[in-house]
Structures are given as structure tokens and as C-alpha cells.
Design a protein around this motif. Structure first.
Motif, short mmCIF file in Angstrom:
data_model
loop_
_atom_site.label_atom_id
_atom_site.label_comp_id
_atom_site.label_asym_id
_atom_site.label_seq_id
_atom_site.Cartn_x
_atom_site.Cartn_y
_atom_site.Cartn_z
N LYS A 86 0.83 -1.20 0.00
CA LYS A 86 0.00 0.00 0.00
C LYS A 86 0.87 1.25 0.00
N MET A 87 1.98 1.19 0.75
CA MET A 87 2.90 2.32 0.75
C MET A 87 3.49 2.53 -0.64
N LYS A 88 3.89 1.44 -1.28
CA LYS A 88 4.47 1.55 -2.61
C LYS A 88 3.44 2.03 -3.63
N LEU A 89 2.17 1.73 -3.37
CA LEU A 89 1.12 2.23 -4.25
C LEU A 89 1.10 3.76 -4.25
N PHE A 90 1.24 4.37 -3.07
CA PHE A 90 1.24 5.83 -2.97
C PHE A 90 2.54 6.42 -3.50
N ILE A 91 3.64 5.67 -3.40
CA ILE A 91 4.91 6.17 -3.90
C ILE A 91 4.95 6.14 -5.43
N ASP A 92 4.48 5.05 -6.01
CA ASP A 92 4.60 4.85 -7.46
C ASP A 92 3.48 5.51 -8.25
N THR A 93 2.38 5.85 -7.59
CA THR A 93 1.23 6.40 -8.31
C THR A 93 0.77 7.69 -7.66
N LYS A 94 -0.11 8.38 -8.34
CA LYS A 94 -0.69 9.62 -7.83
C LYS A 94 -2.16 9.68 -8.22
N PRO A 95 -2.98 10.47 -7.53
CA PRO A 95 -4.40 10.58 -7.91
C PRO A 95 -4.55 11.22 -9.28
N LEU A 96 -5.67 10.94 -9.92
CA LEU A 96 -5.96 11.58 -11.20
C LEU A 96 -6.02 13.09 -11.03
N ASP A 97 -5.70 13.81 -12.11
CA ASP A 97 -5.59 15.26 -12.02
C ASP A 97 -6.90 15.92 -11.60
N TYR A 98 -8.03 15.43 -12.12
CA TYR A 98 -9.29 16.10 -11.81
C TYR A 98 -9.65 15.96 -10.34
N ILE A 99 -9.17 14.90 -9.67
CA ILE A 99 -9.42 14.77 -8.24
C ILE A 99 -8.67 15.86 -7.47
N ASN A 100 -7.42 16.11 -7.88
CA ASN A 100 -6.65 17.19 -7.24
C ASN A 100 -7.29 18.54 -7.50
N TYR A 101 -7.79 18.76 -8.72
CA TYR A 101 -8.41 20.04 -9.05
C TYR A 101 -9.66 20.27 -8.19
N ILE A 102 -10.47 19.24 -8.04
CA ILE A 102 -11.67 19.37 -7.20
C ILE A 102 -11.28 19.68 -5.76
N ASP A 103 -10.22 19.03 -5.28
CA ASP A 103 -9.76 19.28 -3.92
C ASP A 103 -9.29 20.72 -3.75
N TYR A 104 -8.53 21.23 -4.73
CA TYR A 104 -8.04 22.60 -4.65
C TYR A 104 -9.20 23.61 -4.69
#
Length: 296
Positions: free
Chosen positions: A59-77
């Protein structure tokens, strides 16, 4: 958003590459991560589909190797910026700044503002360093505090406000419930451990027994640990029965308080409506006489 970022369908590779070639690995070493990634192309983006295999930190490596989709970050911002702007404007137009800062909802918004700043400052680089990995996990956990903004609905729904008042007035009952529950959890945890001394496959220590007693007293019953001896069965019956009695009595008191507050609210609401109707009827009966007197 906190749930979506943990789903592999909403994560992409940080550095999209071709699918890795499989290499033989040893399955005896539990510390090695033998997870493989299957990728699919969605709008020219490599979406990761990790396979859960051996390895304690996949699970840790999942967060290290990947990132959320861009639109999820935009909605968060956007949503975070909206709440910060709303808080700032409310503070500017509020005539009583001290009273504004003492409001619990506003305190919660200020806390969430600093929590968000901490979350944005803690990057994925912290996860690559074992010394700071817990800080990254902590930042993600406290981001779930955003859900506390839902308590603003108490300004719109009186029933929800009554529920919060009931919990506030029932602090003594809740403390009594937790203390009594903790005492009996420890008692029955040790009881089931010593009752199953003859069984080597169940309840390796008293802490597991306490876990079992909590799950049994709350009538959840996961079934991961179960008694196998006759004495253990008897201890299980006593534990379950005691748990029901301990939980039921304080809950009944709290429910009675809520019913009392809610009944009083409905009574006052009905009286207010009756006064308004009486005023309206009085106005309707007096108005024709007043108009007749003026005409004469």
C-alpha cells in the motif's frame, strides 16, 4: 475525496512507462514485494491495477509509485479554496471578531485550514524516507477531518442540533458507559484466555482475549477468534449477555433525554404557531370594523 485516492481506479503512474517484465522472485522472503502492475490505457494515461501479493508495504508503494488523477486534485483545490475564501470573508464582515473566533464551527474551519496546509506540504518524498513515513500517513488521516464540516448543518436542521445537545448533556452517561465497558472487556478478556488454556490454537494472549470480548460485547462477532472448550462457550454466553445489558441501559437514558428535548421543541413550535394564528384571526376580525368606522 479521501476514499477515491485510495482506489486504484483513480490513480495513475507518476512516471508512465511500459509494463514491467516479470522476473522470478523468491516467495519465501516476506519482506520482498512481489506485486506486479497491470496497466490499461485510458485517455493516454497509464492507470495502475496493482495485484495484492506478498509484501507488507504494498500500500505504501502504491502511494509512492502512483498519484491521484488530475481532476481529483483540481476538485480538492477548488473546494478547499472556496472554504478558505468563505472563512476569510466571514471574518472580514463580522462586526464581533472575538465572538467569531469563539464559535466552534469557525474554530473547526481554522483547524482544517492548517490541516490542509500540512497535507499539501507533506509530499510523497516523505514516504520514501522511513523516518518520515508516519508523518505522511498522519497527514492523510487528519485530512478526513474535512467531514466535520457537515456539522454546519446544525444551523439548518433543528433536529440535528437537538441530537448534539442531547449528547452534550449526556456526557456523564457516556463516560459511565465507556468506563464500565472497558472494565468488563478486560475482565472477560482474561476470563476467555484462562478458559481456553487447554486449547493451543485459540487466544494466544490476553490482549487477543480483550479484542474478542469487545467484539462479543458489542454483538459484532467477527469470528476470527472463537472458543472451543465448554468453559469457553459458557464464558462467551456471559460476555455477550453482559455486553447487551451494559450498552442498553445508558443508551435508553440518552434516548429518553432526546425524546424529552424533541417533545419540548415540538410543543414550543406548536405554541408559536397557535399564537401566530390567534394574532392573524384577531387582525382579520378587527380590520373590517376599523374600515367601516373610517368610511362612516
Amino acid at each position: 475525496m479521501s476514499c477515491m485516492v485510495t482506489d486504484t481506479k483513480f490513480r495513475v503512474d507518476r512516471t508512465p512507462t511500459s509494463p514491467p517484465t516479470s522476473t522470478p522472485t523468491s516467495t519465501n522472503n516476506r519482506n520482498q514485494l512481489t506485486r506486479t502492475n497491470s496497466t490499461t490505457s485510458i485517455s493516454n494515461v497509464s492507470v495502475v491495477r496493482p495485484v495484492k501479493e506478498e509484501g507488507l508495504d504494498w500500500k505504501m508503494k502504491l502511494f509512492i509509485d502512483t498519484k491521484p488523477l488530475d481532476y481529483i486534485n483540481y476538485i480538492d483545490y477548488v473546494t478547499t479554496g472556496f472554504f478558505i475564501l468563505e472563512l476569510f470573508l466571514h471574518f472580514l464582515v463580522c462586526p464581533q471578531k472575538k465572538r467569531f473566533l469563539n464559535d466552534n464551527n469557525n474554530k473547526m474551519d481554522v483547524l482544517l485550514f492548517f490541516v490542509t496546509l500540512l497535507y499539501w506540504c507533506v509530499t510523497v518524498d516523505f514516504m520514501r524516507n522511513n523516518s518520515y513515513r508516519n508523518l505522511f500517513v498522519f497527514a492523510n488521516v487528519i485530512m478526513m477531518l474535512k467531514i466535520l464540516r457537515m456539522f454546519r448543518l446544525t444551523k439548518l436542521y433543528t433536529e440535528l442540533r437537538i441530537l448534539l445537545i442531547t449528547l452534550q448533556k449526556s456526557i456523564k452517561e457516556l463516560i459511565l458507559l465507556f468506563v464500565t465497558f472497558a472494565i468488563f472487556a478486560v475482565l472477560f478478556g482474561n476470563l476467555i484466555y484462562y478458559s481456553e488454556m487447554s486449547e493451543s490454537e485459540t487466544f494466544p494472549d490476553s490482549f487477543i482475549g480483550i479484542w474478542w470480548s469487545i467484539i462479543t460485547m458489542t454483538t459484532v462477532g467477527y469470528g476470527d477468534y472463537v472458543p472451543k472448550s465448554s468453559i469457553g462457550y459458557f464464558a462467551g454466553v456471559i460476555t455477550a449477555t453482559t455486553g447487551v445489558l451494559i450498552i442498553t441501559m445508558p443508551i435508553a437514558v440518552i434516548a429518553g433525554k432526546f425524546d424529552g428535548y424533541y417533545t419540548a421543541y415540538n410543543t414550543n413550535k406548536t405554541k408559536t404557531k397557535m399564537r401566530e394564528l390567534q394574532k392573524q384571526e384577531h387582525h382579520n376580525s378587527v380590520a373590517p370594523l376599523y374600515n367601516t368606522a373610517i368610511m362612516n
